[in-house]
Design a protein around this motif. Structure first.
Motif, PDB file in Angstrom:
ATOM      1  N   GLU B 110       0.122  36.751 -24.793  1.00  0.00           N
ATOM      2  CA  GLU B 110      -0.603  37.376 -23.820  1.00  0.00           C
ATOM      3  C   GLU B 110      -2.124  36.734 -23.791  1.00  0.00           C
ATOM      4  OE1 GLU B 110       0.695  39.496 -21.819  1.00  0.00           O
ATOM      5  OE2 GLU B 110      -0.977  40.702 -20.730  1.00  0.00           O
ATOM      6  N   PRO B 111      -2.615  36.509 -22.767  1.00  0.00           N
ATOM      7  CA  PRO B 111      -4.058  35.771 -22.996  1.00  0.00           C
ATOM      8  C   PRO B 111      -4.933  36.986 -23.397  1.00  0.00           C
ATOM      9  CG  PRO B 111      -3.166  34.816 -20.955  1.00  0.00           C
ATOM     10  CD  PRO B 111      -2.041  35.932 -21.343  1.00  0.00           C
ATOM     11  N   GLY B 112      -6.103  36.880 -24.124  1.00  0.00           N
ATOM     12  CA  GLY B 112      -6.754  38.183 -24.681  1.00  0.00           C
ATOM     13  C   GLY B 112      -6.266  38.625 -25.815  1.00  0.00           C
ATOM     14  N   ALA B 353     -11.387  33.848 -11.754  1.00  0.00           N
ATOM     15  CA  ALA B 353     -10.949  34.332 -12.988  1.00  0.00           C
ATOM     16  C   ALA B 353      -9.508  34.622 -12.625  1.00  0.00           C
ATOM     17  CB  ALA B 353     -11.646  35.684 -13.367  1.00  0.00           C
ATOM     18  N   LEU B 355      -7.925  33.273 -10.274  1.00  0.00           N
ATOM     19  CA  LEU B 355      -6.875  32.022 -10.070  1.00  0.00           C
ATOM     20  C   LEU B 355      -6.593  31.526 -11.264  1.00  0.00           C
ATOM     21  CD1 LEU B 355      -6.129  29.424  -8.756  1.00  0.00           C
ATOM     22  CD2 LEU B 355      -8.512  28.441  -8.588  1.00  0.00           C
ATOM     23  N   ARG B 356      -7.255  31.489 -12.496  1.00  0.00           N
ATOM     24  CA  ARG B 356      -6.934  31.222 -13.963  1.00  0.00           C
ATOM     25  C   ARG B 356      -5.847  31.958 -14.360  1.00  0.00           C
ATOM     26  NH1 ARG B 356      -5.007  28.978 -16.510  1.00  0.00           N
ATOM     27  NH2 ARG B 356      -5.541  27.941 -18.272  1.00  0.00           N
ATOM     28  N   LEU B 357      -6.132  33.048 -14.011  1.00  0.00           N
ATOM     29  CA  LEU B 357      -4.931  33.879 -14.468  1.00  0.00           C
ATOM     30  C   LEU B 357      -3.610  33.972 -13.634  1.00  0.00           C
ATOM     31  CD1 LEU B 357      -6.828  37.406 -14.956  1.00  0.00           C
ATOM     32  CD2 LEU B 357      -5.658  35.810 -16.667  1.00  0.00           C
ATOM     33  N   ARG B 359      -2.698  31.185 -12.179  1.00  0.00           N
ATOM     34  CA  ARG B 359      -2.132  29.725 -12.773  1.00  0.00           C
ATOM     35  C   ARG B 359      -1.437  29.775 -13.845  1.00  0.00           C
ATOM     36  NH1 ARG B 359      -6.782  25.631 -14.039  1.00  0.00           N
ATOM     37  NH2 ARG B 359      -5.328  25.012 -15.704  1.00  0.00           N
ATOM     38  N   PHE B 360      -1.922  30.790 -14.828  1.00  0.00           N
ATOM     39  CA  PHE B 360      -1.094  30.933 -16.159  1.00  0.00           C
ATOM     40  C   PHE B 360       0.356  31.537 -15.743  1.00  0.00           C
ATOM     41  CE2 PHE B 360      -0.005  34.462 -19.119  1.00  0.00           C
ATOM     42  CZ  PHE B 360       0.220  33.444 -20.172  1.00  0.00           C
ATOM     43  N   HIS B 363       2.412  28.934 -14.100  1.00  0.00           N
ATOM     44  CA  HIS B 363       2.967  27.798 -15.168  1.00  0.00           C
ATOM     45  C   HIS B 363       3.998  28.759 -16.122  1.00  0.00           C
ATOM     46  CE1 HIS B 363       2.497  25.771 -19.202  1.00  0.00           C
ATOM     47  NE2 HIS B 363       2.693  24.743 -18.247  1.00  0.00           N
ATOM     48  N   ASN B 384      -6.197  29.086  -4.783  1.00  0.00           N
ATOM     49  CA  ASN B 384      -7.091  27.572  -4.966  1.00  0.00           C
ATOM     50  C   ASN B 384      -7.681  27.196  -3.474  1.00  0.00           C
ATOM     51  OD1 ASN B 384      -7.314  25.374  -6.301  1.00  0.00           O
ATOM     52  ND2 ASN B 384      -5.154  24.622  -6.517  1.00  0.00           N
ATOM     53  N   LEU B 449     -15.384  28.518 -14.480  1.00  0.00           N
ATOM     54  CA  LEU B 449     -14.175  28.990 -15.353  1.00  0.00           C
ATOM     55  C   LEU B 449     -13.086  27.647 -15.052  1.00  0.00           C
ATOM     56  CD1 LEU B 449     -13.803  32.762 -14.580  1.00  0.00           C
ATOM     57  CD2 LEU B 449     -15.112  31.556 -16.342  1.00  0.00           C
ATOM     58  N   LEU B 450     -13.190  26.941 -14.533  1.00  0.00           N
ATOM     59  CA  LEU B 450     -12.163  26.009 -14.149  1.00  0.00           C
ATOM     60  C   LEU B 450     -12.795  24.407 -14.429  1.00  0.00           C
ATOM     61  CD1 LEU B 450     -11.242  27.228 -10.578  1.00  0.00           C
ATOM     62  CD2 LEU B 450      -9.961  27.796 -12.829  1.00  0.00           C
TER      63      LEU B 450
END
Lengths: 191, 456
Positions: B110-112, B353, B355-357, B359-360, B363, B384, B449-450
């Motif tokens: 889990e990120p974080g 932020a 979008l980054r989450l 994307r995770f 994936h 995006n 962040l990207l």
């Protein structure tokens, strides 16, 4: 940041795995077979040896090629399709050759807040390779963008091969790690 | 024997007053000391294996009752009472002898979140002791520890620690004269976030693709290798020895009502002292972020905090005083999750932020259920588009209409997890999305962040 291009359609579709690069090596060493058989004996079901055997294949073959998957299936005595399915599901099995030092840069949120995106750009710049492009011409470096490495508190976080290197906030530390790789202080890929 | 890596790390583990009655030190004993994983150190300095000896003299059912009395809730994310989970395991009958397994979930992805790593690094024997007690309580034949593949050095360390326990007679045949045989095996994952879900983990442990199973049957009925199985998080099992040592009733007094005990909180992002803090449940979030972690590291105001790992809905300023436990966080519209706080200051663009989450999640979706596989990808595409200045106002309604079609419609909670950050970002920071669409640039200027080099 653009989505991956859609592969071109062809009249002769490729069979699963045919897009994957092949390795020169085709079979396990006797020691590796003994090691896999010892793992099979530890679990109630020999299928459980699939994941550990793929790690052994990655060590012996350099990466998990189709031949490596076949060798795993043959050694354990399970269908090739099962091994192919497992090998392609997990991201830590490299399905293409990687460099002697494989840089895995976490760019997830905690690392991104502390400059992981810029770090990834610097890693690419210094090694001359981009994520997913295979090793550099001299075979030294390859780069992969990965998800959370559980180093959030000491972000940004880079893993080289199987060892985690923390606190890679600046470029100096990156240069330090790369120099240490060149001097042979870190185990190269393939263990 | 392999050489055990002894590389110091730079996390903060302690704070003034840690270890006192107000802030008991139950899980992070010896954190920061790299020699702490040796059995003699654990036994001599940290009351090691005292709880195990006590438990092995009790009836297995009494051990489960003790854990029930402690009110310990699973630390993996869902907060399910651990004692209750243990009591679901079927018992032997005169006609039928069962093979039961205890599985420890160390697939920390889990990120974080970076708490299990600390337990495995500095206190592996406490986990082993917890697994022996759990194994005794449920009369298991084997314990499996599933650890994510990236933690190779921790796997080597845990295996060495298990060998020490074996040599001391705590594992193996006829443990301490009880006639009970039990051993622990470590299984290495291979890089899949989804394997943190318990049935996906069981599939992975069996050597399959890590796809979650249809429930029921629940693992207690049909788990690893078709046998009754209990899956517990590393932190949950590491919390068991202190419970047995001090007694369930005493442990239940720590923390807030119905959320007993201490919990490891990991703080990352824009704070001065990111690190690992063990606190009683119910400690206010701003005390943790401002007092212990030192507040914003950039001098800018803190805009949003994700309170328990990437899957939890974000909280904005008005909720920074929330007591950190499962029920209070739920009441404020978020989750206790895995206890990883991600702190974001004003310079962070929430669109980036999110979008980054997302994307995770796009994936890491295993691809089994259509709503999650397709939905996460669509959310990523739309975000995006907004991020690159090609968004349309109706995209916001489209995003809002996607989440109810993903959440609660998948076999496992990964789909729900993706909806948490998406929904909360849209509700609390809608103006940033609108700014992005109208002005084609970030509301928080200069947020990076990207990376410009391709995604996965």
């Amino acid at each position: 940041m653009n989505p991956a291009p859609i592969p071109e359609t062809s009249n002769e579709p490729l069979a699963p795995g045919q897009r994957l690069p092949e390795s020169e090596r085709k079979a396990f060493s006797p020691e590796a077979i003994a090691e896999i058989q010892a793992i099979m004996a530890q679990y109630p079901d020999k299928l459980a040896a699939t994941l550990p055997a793929l790690y052994i294949a990655q060590r012996e073959f350099g990466f998990v090629s189709l031949a490596a998957m076949r060798a795993v299936a043959e050694t354990i005595g399970i269908p090739e399709g099962h091994v192919f399915g497992v090998a392609t599901f997990y991201t830590m099995y490299q399905k293409a050759p990687v460099g002697k030092f494989h840089f895995q840069v976490c760019t997830n949120i905690s690392c991104a807040l502390r400059g992981a995106a810029q770090l990834l750009e610097k890693v690419c710049e210094r090694t001359g390779v981009k994520p997913g492009q295979g090793p550099s011409p001299d075979g030294m470096w390859s780069v992969e963008e990965v998800e959370c490495l559980a180093g959030c508190g000491v972000a940004p976080c880079v893993q080289v091969n199987q060892d985690v290197y923390d606190e890679l906030v600046d470029e100096d530390k990156l240069v330090e790690v790369m120099e240490a790789c060149k001097r042979g202080e870190y185990r190269p890929w393939g263990y | 024997m392999v050489a055990i890596r002894t590389k110091p790390d730079h996390h903060t583990y302690t704070f003034p007053g840690f270890g006192s009655e107000k802030f008991p030190n139950l899980l992070l004993r010896g954190a920061g000391d790299l020699n702490n994983w040796h059995l003699p150190v654990y036994e001599q300095q940290h009351e090691g294996y005292v709880a195990m000896r006590k438990a092995l003299q009790m009836e297995p059912v009494a051990v489960t009752e003790e854990v029930k009395a402690s009110g310990l809730r699973g630390r993996g994310g869902a907060g399910f009472p651990a004692g209750l989970k243990w009591s679901f395991m079927p018992k032997d009958t005169p006609e039928r002898k069962l093979t039961r397994y205890l599985v420890c979930n160390g697939d920390e992805g889990e990120p974080g979140t970076f708490k299990d790593r600390v337990i495995l690094e500095y206190n592996p024997h406490q986990l082993i002791e917890g697994m022996i007690i759990g194994g005794w309580a449920m009369q298991c034949a084997m314990g499996y520890v599933y650890i994510r593949g990236e933690f190779l050095w921790l796997i080597e360390k845990l295996e060495a620690a298990i060998q020490q326990a074996r040599d001391a007679g705590y594992l193996g045949k006829n443990i301490l004269g009880t006639g009970w045989d039990y051993d622990i095996l470590v299984y290495r994952g291979a890089g899949a976030y989804i394997c943190g879900e318990e049935t996906a983990l069981l599939n992975s442990l069996e050597g399959r693709r890590g796809e979650p199973r249809v429930k029921p049957p629940f693992p207690a009925a049909k788990g690893a290798f078709g046998q009754p199985t209990t899956v517990n998080n590393v932190e949950t099992l590491a919390a068991v020895p202190p419970i047995l040592r001090m007694g369930g009733g005493e442990y239940a007094k720590i923390g807030s009502p119905k959320n007993s005990g201490t919990r490891i909180f990991g703080v990352s992002g824009h704070v001065k002292r990111p690190g690992i803090y063990e606190l009683p449940m119910g400690t206010p979030m701003n005390f943790l972020v401002e007092e212990l972690a030192g507040g914003s590291s950039t001098g800018r105001k803190i805009k949003a905090i994700i309170p328990g790992g990437a899957s939890c809905p974000m909280l904005d300023e008005k909720d920074f005083d929330v007591p950190m436990d499962f029920d209070n966080l739920k009441a404020r519209g978020s989750m206790g999750g895995s206890g990883g706080l991600i702190v974001m200051d004003e310079s962070v663009c929430i669109v980036q932020a999110t979008l980054r989450l997302i994307r995770f999640y796009a994936h890491e979706s295993c691809g089994q259920c259509t709503p999650c596989r397709e939905g996460c990808n669509w959310m990523q595409l739309i975000l995006n588009r907004i991020e690159h200045g090609q968004g349309r106002m109706e995209d916001l309604d489209l995003l809002a209409s996607l989440t109810p079609r993903i959440g609660m419609r998948t076999l496992c909670p990964l789909g729900d997890a993706a909806c948490g950050p998406m929904d909360s970002a849209l509700q609390k920071f809608r103006h940033e999305f609108e700014h992005h669409i109208i002005h084609k640039t970030c509301y928080a200027q200069g947020s990076k962040l990207l990376s410009s080099v391709g995604a996965h």
